[in-house]
Write a protein that holds these residues in place. Structure first.
Motif, PDB file in Angstrom:
ATOM      1  N   GLU A   1      65.228 -70.269  50.117  1.00 29.91           N
ATOM      2  CA  GLU A   1      64.916 -70.201  51.548  1.00 29.91           C
ATOM      3  C   GLU A   1      63.697 -69.342  51.847  1.00 29.91           C
ATOM      4  OE1 GLU A   1      68.073 -69.894  54.465  1.00 29.91           O
ATOM      5  OE2 GLU A   1      69.451 -70.474  52.881  1.00 29.91           O
TER       6      GLU A   1
ATOM      7  N   ASP B   1      60.440 -71.130  52.586  1.00 27.06           N
ATOM      8  CA  ASP B   1      60.261 -71.981  53.759  1.00 27.06           C
ATOM      9  C   ASP B   1      59.557 -71.271  54.898  1.00 27.06           C
ATOM     10  OD1 ASP B   1      60.601 -74.608  54.416  1.00 27.06           O
ATOM     11  OD2 ASP B   1      62.194 -74.138  55.831  1.00 27.06           O
TER      12      ASP B   1
ATOM     13  N   TYR C   1      70.219 -85.559  48.294  1.00 25.53           N
ATOM     14  CA  TYR C   1      69.713 -84.180  48.410  1.00 25.53           C
ATOM     15  C   TYR C   1      70.890 -83.236  48.557  1.00 25.53           C
ATOM     16  CZ  TYR C   1      66.235 -87.451  50.061  1.00 25.53           C
ATOM     17  OH  TYR C   1      65.455 -88.546  50.205  1.00 25.53           O
TER      18      TYR C   1
ATOM     19  N   TYR D   1      59.045 -80.815  47.828  1.00 23.94           N
ATOM     20  CA  TYR D   1      59.858 -80.633  49.035  1.00 23.94           C
ATOM     21  C   TYR D   1      60.717 -79.376  48.983  1.00 23.94           C
ATOM     22  CZ  TYR D   1      58.727 -85.398  50.487  1.00 23.94           C
ATOM     23  OH  TYR D   1      58.082 -86.529  50.893  1.00 23.94           O
ATOM     24  N   GLN D   2      60.769 -78.702  47.796  1.00 26.55           N
ATOM     25  CA  GLN D   2      61.630 -77.525  47.635  1.00 26.55           C
ATOM     26  C   GLN D   2      63.091 -77.888  47.911  1.00 26.55           C
ATOM     27  OE1 GLN D   2      59.965 -74.456  46.892  1.00 26.55           O
ATOM     28  NE2 GLN D   2      58.151 -75.745  46.832  1.00 26.55           N
ATOM     29  N   VAL D   3      63.486 -79.037  47.424  1.00 27.58           N
ATOM     30  CA  VAL D   3      64.848 -79.500  47.664  1.00 27.58           C
ATOM     31  C   VAL D   3      65.461 -79.921  46.324  1.00 27.58           C
ATOM     32  CG1 VAL D   3      66.131 -81.461  48.606  1.00 27.58           C
ATOM     33  CG2 VAL D   3      64.554 -80.226  50.067  1.00 27.58           C
TER      34      VAL D   3
ATOM     35  N   ILE E   1      68.449 -76.709  49.480  1.00 24.17           N
ATOM     36  CA  ILE E   1      67.049 -76.301  49.381  1.00 24.17           C
ATOM     37  C   ILE E   1      66.926 -75.260  48.274  1.00 24.17           C
ATOM     38  CG2 ILE E   1      66.181 -76.879  51.658  1.00 24.17           C
ATOM     39  CD1 ILE E   1      66.989 -74.253  52.672  1.00 24.17           C
TER      40      ILE E   1
END
Lengths: 340, 251
Positions: B248, B251, B242, B225-227, B245
């Protein structure tokens, strides 16, 4: 909206009774003054002078029966189209079926082509039938070819509608004043040329279609849950939509070719029924058929009363009387939402 | 009892959504996770036969066909939109639309009533479904899906538009279902981890993780999820918080 199923069935039976009462009232209305009693005598006891008998048996009863079968057919067709296309504006008229019939009738009137061994009246009807089937065929073919969504389906119908409307204008442009008058009268719609064979044809088409759609009543109800949910119930929507459209186009073509364009019943009657009955198509379909018959019978009575001694075109009456009623229902109905 | 998917490929135009996907779904609740566009909904649609795919789907070793899908698989699509004023009872009956005759058989009616009672919404039976709240609607559609006694139940984000009370209520109802393969496409990790028996994670057209919810960790969340996240554990209940991120530019 009536909630209990008993209430819905009862309301439909009431409509059936109203239909019968209006049928008798329609027969009793006309320039030659005849009371209900007299008519019953003529029909059941073979009483009455020759002329009166001819008027009742040869003119009034066919016209009233025609009003019933045509009203029921157009209303059933409209109801089905609105359901399968999930669109409150869908009707046989808005998909171009009626305008194609108008064009077919017009070219027969102007160019007198048709079969030489049949009357002109029948040639007009046959050609109107032919063209409305062609129009339906075009809508059907284009929609099934590209697996059209309901919106695309309607837009294809509108394209066909405008095509035949402009073709009709072109024919009108080239026609003589007498022919133009003939075209205009045909487009007004009229029940006055009703005969028993025509009624039998429309009725048998209606009966077959009605039995077929009633067998699919639950699937039609399921479609009103929305496209995604209907598909999730395992319904092959694209296939089913085309199947019902086929029924609708034959049903309307047959009705329209004999009586001309009687607008608005296909929209107004199903809407009123839906409002009162809800979405259970087992009851909604017969209900809107009865209501369509009732509205056309009422229009027929009004069209005979409005101009003493003459019959005002019924197509005009249905539209003029129907629109205020229709608007009233749409605008002043806040409790149940008509359409989602 | 298992649903086995073998070398499944699915694409829309040039875009490949699923590629040579192999996965086995066991009895119980499997949550299907992954980012937007990872193919969760597409996989459910593929199992239900709504999209054309290459590859095979087996149930207990037999390839599933149209009849099996119609009789044994129930699918609840995403969102409760476009519901008309059909009564709740009729909506539930429609779950078995192809068995309905003009006069509905008493046994189907009784079955619908007993399912409505079991799910605690019998009192809403005569209400139009449009008048219900989002949570109630979702339960009505669950009842609809259960009426044909399916062997496989597919749900596309059943809890996405619900408040937390109703989210837990719907998931608890799914937990009560016995002897059923339940596949839930979901976004809420914490809800999925709490109520599922197994997690299947989709990314890049394929399954990147399949296993017990307990093995799900921060590293996996960050990778897929890149989180960035913290895991919290209290009284044996685990969850993720969470925080940010990762980068960025990704994304």
């Amino acid at each position: 909206m009536i909630k209990s199923i008993q209430g819905k069935v009862f309301f439909t039976l009431v409509l059936f009774l109203v239909c019968i009462i209006l049928f008798v009232a329609d027969i009793a209305t006309g320039p030659a003054d005849m009371g209900v009693l007299k008519i019953l005598q003529i029909v059941f006891h073979q009483h009455g002078e020759g002329n009166e008998r001819i008027i009742v048996m040869g003119i009034r009863i066919p016209v009233a029966l025609m009003a019933i079968v045509v009203g029921a057919s157009l209303s059933l067709a409209g109801c089905l189209l609105q359901t399968i296309l999930n669109n409150p504006m869908a009707s046989p008229y808005s998909l171009g079926i009626s305008s194609a019939a108008g064009f077919g009738a017009a070219i027969t009137i102007v160019f007198s082509f048709g079969l030489s061994f049949v009357e002109k009246d029948i040639s007009i009807a046959l050609n109107a039938l032919l063209f409305s089937l062609v129009a339906s065929g075009v809508v059907y073919a284009l929609s099934s070819w590209k697996q059209a969504s309901p919106e695309a389906f309607i837009l294809i119908g509108i394209a066909v509608l405008f095509t035949f409307q402009s073709l009709l204008s072109a024919v009108e442009y080239y026609s003589s004043p007498e022919d133009l008058q003939g075209i205009t009268f045909w487009l007004f719609g009229s029940l006055s040329k009703a005969t028993y064979p025509k009624i039998a044809i429309i009725f048998s088409m209606f009966f077959v279609s009605f039995c077929f759609v009633m067998r699919n009543a639950w699937v039609l109800t399921a479609i009103r849950l929305g496209e995604a949910r209907a598909e999730a119930l395992g319904i092959n929507l694209k296939y089913f939509r085309l199947k019902i459209f086929l029924v609708v186009s034959i049903l309307t073509s047959v009705a329209v070719c004999f009586v001309g364009i009687i607008g608005f019943i296909g929209i107004i009657a199903p809407h009123i029924s839906r409002l009162i009955i809800g979405e259970d198509h087992r009851i909604l379909l017969p209900n809107s058929a009865f209501l369509g018959a009732i509205i056309l019978l009422l229009s027929s009575i009004v069209s005979k009363v409005i101009l003493p001694g003459a019959v005002f075109p019924i197509g005009i009456v249905t539209a003029v009387a129907g629109i205020p009623m229709f608007l009233f229902i749409i605008l002043f109905n806040r409790k149940t939402r008509l359409w989602h | 009892m298992a649903l086995k998917i073998q070398s499944l490929c699915l694409g829309y135009g040039r875009k490949q959504v699923l590629e040579n996907l192999d996965v086995i779904f066991q009895k119980g609740i499997t949550c299907l996770l992954g980012r937007n566009g990872a193919g969760k909904s597409s996989l459910l649609k593929a199992i239900f036969g709504l999209v054309n795919v290459q590859g095979e789907i087996f149930h207990n070793g037999k390839i599933i066909d149209r009849a099996f899908i119609r009789d044994e698989i129930s699918y609840i699509p995403q969102s409760a939109q476009a519901v008309s004023n059909i009564s709740v009872f009729d909506v539930v009956l429609l779950g078995d639309v192809f068995s309905l005759r003009f006069m509905v058989a008493e046994e189907i009616k009784e079955k619908a009533k007993s399912i409505l009672s079991a799910l605690g919404i019998r009192h809403l039976m005569h209400h139009p479904v449009s008048a219900l709240s989002g949570g109630e609607k979702q339960i009505v559609f669950l009842a609809q899906a259960l009426i044909k006694n399916p062997k496989v139940l597919l749900l596309d984000e059943p809890a996405s538009s619900l408040d937390i009370y109703n989210q837990i209520k719907v998931m608890k109802m799914l937990r009560q279902l016995k002897d059923l393969i339940v596949i839930v496409a979901a976004h809420d990790l914490n809800l999925s981890l709490k109520f599922s028996d197994e997690i299947v994670l989709l990314d890049n057209c394929n399954v990147v993780y399949q296993g017990a919810p307990e093995c799900f960790d921060n590293a996996l969340i960050e990778k897929i999820y890149q989180v960035k996240s913290h895991s919290i554990c209290e009284n044996n209940v685990r969850g993720f918080l969470y925080t940010d991120i990762v980068d960025e530019s990704h994304d």
